[in-house]
Enzyme design. Structure first.
Site, PDB file in Angstrom:
ATOM      1  CG  PHE A 284      -7.681   1.295  -5.660  1.00  0.00           C
ATOM      2  CD1 PHE A 284      -7.471   2.544  -6.210  1.00  0.00           C
ATOM      3  CD2 PHE A 284      -8.773   1.102  -4.816  1.00  0.00           C
ATOM      4  CE1 PHE A 284      -8.325   3.595  -5.921  1.00  0.00           C
ATOM      5  CE2 PHE A 284      -9.629   2.154  -4.513  1.00  0.00           C
ATOM      6  CZ  PHE A 284      -9.397   3.400  -5.070  1.00  0.00           C
TER       7      PHE A 284
ATOM      8  CD1 TRP B 197      -0.510  -1.027  -2.921  1.00  0.00           C
ATOM      9  CD2 TRP B 197      -2.654  -0.657  -2.430  1.00  0.00           C
ATOM     10  NE1 TRP B 197      -1.217  -2.142  -3.278  1.00  0.00           N
ATOM     11  CE2 TRP B 197      -2.543  -1.939  -2.989  1.00  0.00           C
ATOM     12  CE3 TRP B 197      -3.913  -0.199  -2.056  1.00  0.00           C
ATOM     13  CZ2 TRP B 197      -3.634  -2.777  -3.161  1.00  0.00           C
ATOM     14  CZ3 TRP B 197      -5.016  -1.029  -2.229  1.00  0.00           C
ATOM     15  CH2 TRP B 197      -4.875  -2.306  -2.781  1.00  0.00           C
ATOM     16  CG  HIS B 198      -5.938   2.940  -1.356  1.00  0.00           C
ATOM     17  ND1 HIS B 198      -5.144   2.715  -0.259  1.00  0.00           N
ATOM     18  CD2 HIS B 198      -7.022   2.141  -1.200  1.00  0.00           C
ATOM     19  CE1 HIS B 198      -5.735   1.821   0.532  1.00  0.00           C
ATOM     20  NE2 HIS B 198      -6.861   1.458  -0.014  1.00  0.00           N
ATOM     21  N   GLY B 199      -3.841   4.851  -5.154  1.00  0.00           N
ATOM     22  CA  GLY B 199      -3.971   5.525  -6.433  1.00  0.00           C
ATOM     23  C   GLY B 199      -3.018   6.688  -6.598  1.00  0.00           C
TER      24      GLY B 199
ATOM     25  CB  SER C 288      -1.713   2.722   3.346  1.00  0.00           C
ATOM     26  OG  SER C 288      -3.017   2.223   3.171  1.00  0.00           O
TER      27      SER C 288
END
Length: 484
Positions: A484, A325-327, A322
């Protein structure tokens, strides 16, 4: 095209009028209009990336048909992995290539090797993480025989690219959204009015709360070395409300806009800052992403079936993925790791399902215990947001060291502090409204139950006046999650 822009204020009514008054309630025409409108909406960002969106859509559409029509499990698996690899490949190149290249060069430099990797000068296509996850869930569900492949290309393309959710979610599932797209829709005044109400609240969150908080959060974080401890705490609080107002505001506008067209999207936020533990926080924050990881990663890894060790392992994997996934930054990975550590006690003691209902359900005030639980959970979230906002790990550590210094007991001081007090009052007002409406789908939903029409309109006018007088209109600020 931004939800909080003049261009969207022109675009939305035009599409709305064409949709309800010029399609003659013809479902094919309605969906065709939504598809054209969605591609136009996306092309306003950068028309070149429209072809990447189209390629991703065609890939998963034909992959789904090939898997559906194939009687050979081996062939089905080939088509399945082809889609997975290409989708994740595009996401990896655009979003993570430079991160991995830089991390590799830095790692080998510790052994005395100097590597100058080829770096890509590409713009991250807006919304690529969101529409890629739409396609992945669709392909996975067909492969697992949960759904049938959609044969109408326009309907499937609308599912992937529906403009309210295209660039920042919520992350939809074919099992939920496609039936809405394929169902005959007629205009429902109550539903449309409810959509406008949610859009209004979303604009309040974005323009009044998020954009005002962004001004101070950016200044404090960008000049953190010169700030005392109490000012740094204030900066972290401003960012905490910035990201919530920004992202949940986007989701409110997206859900409200979809409702104008007779379509219901998945709920994405459920008052997360009133959570009593981190497990509850993650059931209420970015719900569509959390549930996506649960269904397509956590459960396939074994979920909670293998005892504490497996639950802990799978939880850490979910939060690390997670964060990633954000960056493409180690700060996001640390942010995910922190939340995994925060949730660990409830996983071990099996208390992570204790708080399923909203706090103080049916009551005006929380108990002292609930208040302390909310305060502790909120404080942990604020601490983790420092890593999320910091430029790099060193910046985050320096920021935290600045907080935990004797200067934390001094008066907050920075340029613009006088005006900041007004924004803090607005945040307090915002929290009170959210608390009052916490048992609804969104804070203003309860207004539809006010019998007096004049009282309802008086409330709407007050909110509009607050937006007009206290909204940050200096420049149109992009939504945080577009990156994102």
């Amino acid at each position: 095209m931004l939800f909080n822009s003049v261009s969207f204020a022109v675009f939305l009514p035009i599409v709305f009028v064409l949709y309800w008054f010029f399609t003659n309630r013809n479902l094919k025409l309605q969906n065709g209009l939504l598809l054209v409108s969605s591609y136009f909406f996306y092309a306003c960002w950068d028309w070149r990336f429209m072809f990447l969106l189209l390629f991703s859509t065609l890939l998963d559409y034909f992959t789904g048909l090939k898997m559906q029509d194939s009687q050979n499990q081996k062939h089905r698996k080939i088509w399945f992995w082809l889609s997975i690899i290409i989708n994740l490949g595009f996401l990896g190149v655009f979003k993570y290539y430079n991160f991995f290249a830089e991390s590799f060069a830095e790692s080998v430099s510790h052994f005395g090797w100097q590597v100058s990797p080829l770096m890509l000068s590409v713009i991250l296509p807006v919304g690529i993480s969101f529409y890629t996850f739409h396609g992945l869930s669709y392909v996975i569900d067909i492969y697992k025989n949960r759904i049938k492949a959609e044969r109408n290309f326009v309907d499937y393309a609308v599912f992937v690219s529906f403009f309210p959710l295209l660039v920042a979610g919520p992350i939809e599932r074919a099992t939920h959204l496609l039936p809405h797209i394929k169902k005959q829709r007629t205009f429902d005044y109550a539903k449309a009015a409810d959509g406008l109400r949610q859009i209004l609240w979303g604009l309040f969150k974005k323009i009044v709360i998020a954009d005002n908080c962004a001004e101070y959060a950016n200044y404090i974080f960008n000049n953190s070395a010169d700030m005392n401890g109490s000012t740094l705490v204030l900066g972290a609080l401003f960012f905490t409300f910035q990201i919530y107002g920004d992202f949940s505001g986007y989701s409110d506008i997206a859900l409200g806009t979809a409702r104008l067209f007779g379509i219901e999207l998945l709920r994405n936020f459920a008052f997360p800052y009133f959570s009593r533990d981190i497990a509850e926080f993650w059931r209420r924050w970015h719900i569509s992403l959390s549930s996506w990881f649960k269904d397509y990663l956590y459960i396939p890894l074994g979920g909670s079936k293998g005892g504490n060790w497996m639950r802990i392992r799978n939880t850490f994997i979910i939060f690390l993925v997670s964060g990633f996934w954000h960056g493409a930054n180690w700060t996001f990975i640390v942010w995910g790791l922190l939340h995994a550590l925060f949730i660990l006690p409830s996983i071990i003691m099996k208390t992570n399902r204790n708080n399923l209902e909203i706090v103080a359900h049916g009551r005006i005030f929380p108990t002292l215990k609930e208040f302390l639980q909310i305060f502790i959970t909120f404080s942990l979230a604020v601490f983790a947001w420092i890593f999320f906002r910091a430029e790099n790990i060193e910046h985050a550590i320096s920021y935290i060291n600045g907080i935990f210094s004797p200067s934390i007991f001094s008066y907050p001081k920075f340029e613009g502090m006088e005006n900041a007090w007004t924004k803090l009052v607005l945040i307090l007002l915002f929290l009170l409204i959210e608390w009052q409406g916490r048992e609804n789908q969104y804070a203003l939903e309860g207004m539809k139950r006010i019998s007096s029409k004049s009282a309802r309109w008086f409330s709407y006018i007050i909110i509009l006046l607050i937006i007009y007088f206290y909204g940050n209109f200096g420049e149109t600020v992009e939504f945080i999650y577009f990156q994102f």
